[in-house]
Write a protein that holds these residues in place. Structure first.
Motif, PDB file in Angstrom:
ATOM      1  N   LYS A  79       0.818  -1.217   0.000  1.00  0.00           N
ATOM      2  CA  LYS A  79       0.000   0.000   0.000  1.00  0.00           C
ATOM      3  C   LYS A  79       0.850   1.263   0.000  1.00  0.00           C
ATOM      4  CE  LYS A  79      -3.692  -2.296   2.601  1.00  0.00           C
ATOM      5  NZ  LYS A  79      -4.525  -2.267   3.840  1.00  0.00           N
ATOM      6  N   LEU A  80       2.157   1.109  -0.147  1.00  0.00           N
ATOM      7  CA  LEU A  80       3.065   2.257  -0.147  1.00  0.00           C
ATOM      8  C   LEU A  80       3.633   2.477  -1.546  1.00  0.00           C
ATOM      9  CD1 LEU A  80       5.029   1.592   3.168  1.00  0.00           C
ATOM     10  CD2 LEU A  80       3.118   3.177   2.808  1.00  0.00           C
ATOM     11  N   HIS A  81       3.968   3.735  -1.830  1.00  0.00           N
ATOM     12  CA  HIS A  81       4.472   4.084  -3.155  1.00  0.00           C
ATOM     13  C   HIS A  81       5.624   5.073  -3.001  1.00  0.00           C
ATOM     14  CE1 HIS A  81       0.687   2.274  -4.504  1.00  0.00           C
ATOM     15  NE2 HIS A  81       0.112   3.010  -3.556  1.00  0.00           N
ATOM     16  N   ARG A  82       6.605   4.928  -3.863  1.00  0.00           N
ATOM     17  CA  ARG A  82       7.759   5.838  -3.874  1.00  0.00           C
ATOM     18  C   ARG A  82       7.554   6.816  -5.017  1.00  0.00           C
ATOM     19  NH1 ARG A  82      11.635   7.059  -0.083  1.00  0.00           N
ATOM     20  NH2 ARG A  82      13.759   6.687  -0.789  1.00  0.00           N
ATOM     21  N   VAL A  83       7.380   8.097  -4.667  1.00  0.00           N
ATOM     22  CA  VAL A  83       7.080   9.091  -5.705  1.00  0.00           C
ATOM     23  C   VAL A  83       8.061  10.255  -5.611  1.00  0.00           C
ATOM     24  CG1 VAL A  83       4.640   8.471  -5.695  1.00  0.00           C
ATOM     25  CG2 VAL A  83       5.442  10.326  -4.225  1.00  0.00           C
ATOM     26  N   TRP A 112       4.364  16.818  -3.836  1.00  0.00           N
ATOM     27  CA  TRP A 112       4.366  15.696  -4.776  1.00  0.00           C
ATOM     28  C   TRP A 112       2.969  15.520  -5.357  1.00  0.00           C
ATOM     29  CZ3 TRP A 112       5.013  15.224   0.488  1.00  0.00           C
ATOM     30  CH2 TRP A 112       3.969  14.619   1.197  1.00  0.00           C
ATOM     31  N   TYR A 114       0.289  12.616  -6.237  1.00  0.00           N
ATOM     32  CA  TYR A 114      -0.145  11.215  -6.180  1.00  0.00           C
ATOM     33  C   TYR A 114      -1.475  11.177  -5.423  1.00  0.00           C
ATOM     34  CZ  TYR A 114      -0.119   6.166  -6.023  1.00  0.00           C
ATOM     35  OH  TYR A 114      -0.441   4.844  -6.225  1.00  0.00           O
ATOM     36  N   PRO A 115      -2.469  10.467  -5.932  1.00  0.00           N
ATOM     37  CA  PRO A 115      -2.549   9.837  -7.266  1.00  0.00           C
ATOM     38  C   PRO A 115      -2.504  10.899  -8.379  1.00  0.00           C
ATOM     39  CG  PRO A 115      -4.308   9.068  -5.806  1.00  0.00           C
ATOM     40  CD  PRO A 115      -3.685  10.246  -5.152  1.00  0.00           C
ATOM     41  N   TRP A 139       7.957   8.427   0.427  1.00  0.00           N
ATOM     42  CA  TRP A 139       6.975   7.353   0.546  1.00  0.00           C
ATOM     43  C   TRP A 139       5.598   7.950   0.836  1.00  0.00           C
ATOM     44  CZ3 TRP A 139       7.805   2.501  -0.823  1.00  0.00           C
ATOM     45  CH2 TRP A 139       9.115   2.004  -0.836  1.00  0.00           C
ATOM     46  N   ASP A 141       1.096   6.814   0.926  1.00  0.00           N
ATOM     47  CA  ASP A 141       0.147   5.704   0.907  1.00  0.00           C
ATOM     48  C   ASP A 141      -0.767   5.817  -0.314  1.00  0.00           C
ATOM     49  OD1 ASP A 141      -1.648   7.731   1.490  1.00  0.00           O
ATOM     50  OD2 ASP A 141      -1.830   7.191   3.610  1.00  0.00           O
ATOM     51  N   ASP A 142      -1.774   4.964  -0.371  1.00  0.00           N
ATOM     52  CA  ASP A 142      -2.657   4.953  -1.532  1.00  0.00           C
ATOM     53  C   ASP A 142      -3.391   6.276  -1.722  1.00  0.00           C
ATOM     54  OD1 ASP A 142      -1.993   2.397  -2.262  1.00  0.00           O
ATOM     55  OD2 ASP A 142      -3.620   1.447  -1.141  1.00  0.00           O
TER      56      ASP A 142
END
Length: 217
Positions: A79-83, A112, A114-115, A139, A141-142
């Protein structure tokens, strides 16, 4: 001069272990052994057996905890994303621990996206070398909120080891204390039995039972 040969000490320890085992199971190891000696052997072997069983249990618990923690970390990482993000402020040292070391590295305001199409500006962890305008990876989350990164394998191993070793040490200490108490009681019992036996043997041994060497005059 007494000569020590390699391996002699190890063989001596094994012989003592065999003697304790024979006594513990009720086998006669010699004419001078008493019931209290059998109790001592049983107490010693019980303490060692408890330590071994506890060590095996600790190993099994460590594996279970590690696998469980790895599973939790994998589910959290999904559930984690690197952006990419743009740093907006100078990095500041995070709250300090009791020892004065940084508790969470450095943090700064960053922006940043995201989404897709959702821009966020928030405080997040950044490298200490970051500067306003520089680009970093963060980092999220969704929902795009700043989040801590996934747990590393080394962190999981360290945490698991600390918990398991702490638990094993506590049980080992309890076994050691219980054995010490039992050994002290058996020692007092042995001394009392020795005094009782000596009270019977001493007059004959010293000749006080009746003339010299116990014979009547």
């Amino acid at each position: 001069m007494r000569t020590h040969f390699p391996g002699r000490r190890g063989r001596s320890r094994w012989r003592r272990l065999v003697v304790h085992l024979r006594l513990a199971v009720g086998a006669d190891a010699g004419p001078l052994w008493r019931p209290v000696d059998r109790s001592r052997s049983r107490a010693l072997l019980a303490a060692w057996l408890a330590m071994v069983v506890t060590a095996v249990g600790a190993g099994a618990a460590a594996l279970l905890l590690y696998w469980s923690a790895q599973g939790d970390a994998a589910r959290a990482a999904a559930k984690l994303h690197r952006v990419p993000a743009v740093v907006r402020t100078e990095p500041q040292q995070a709250d300090l621990t009791a020892s004065g070391a940084p508790a969470g590295g450095y943090r700064a305001q960053a922006t940043w996206t995201y989404p897709a199409g959702h821009t966020v500006t928030d405080e997040t962890a950044v490298p200490s070398t970051a500067s306003p305008g520089s680009k970093v990876l963060v980092w999220v989350d969704d929902a795009g909120r700043a989040a801590a990164g996934p747990r590393s394998t080394s962190d999981i191993v360290a945490t698991t080891g600390f918990i398991v070793l702490g638990g094993w040490a506590g049980v080992a200490l309890a076994c050691s204390v219980a054995y010490s108490v039992r050994r002290s009681r058996l020692q007092r019992r042995a001394e009392e039995e020795w005094q009782t036996d000596w009270a019977v043997v001493e007059p004959t041994w010293t000749g006080r039972a009746g003339g010299r060497n116990g014979s009547a005059d």
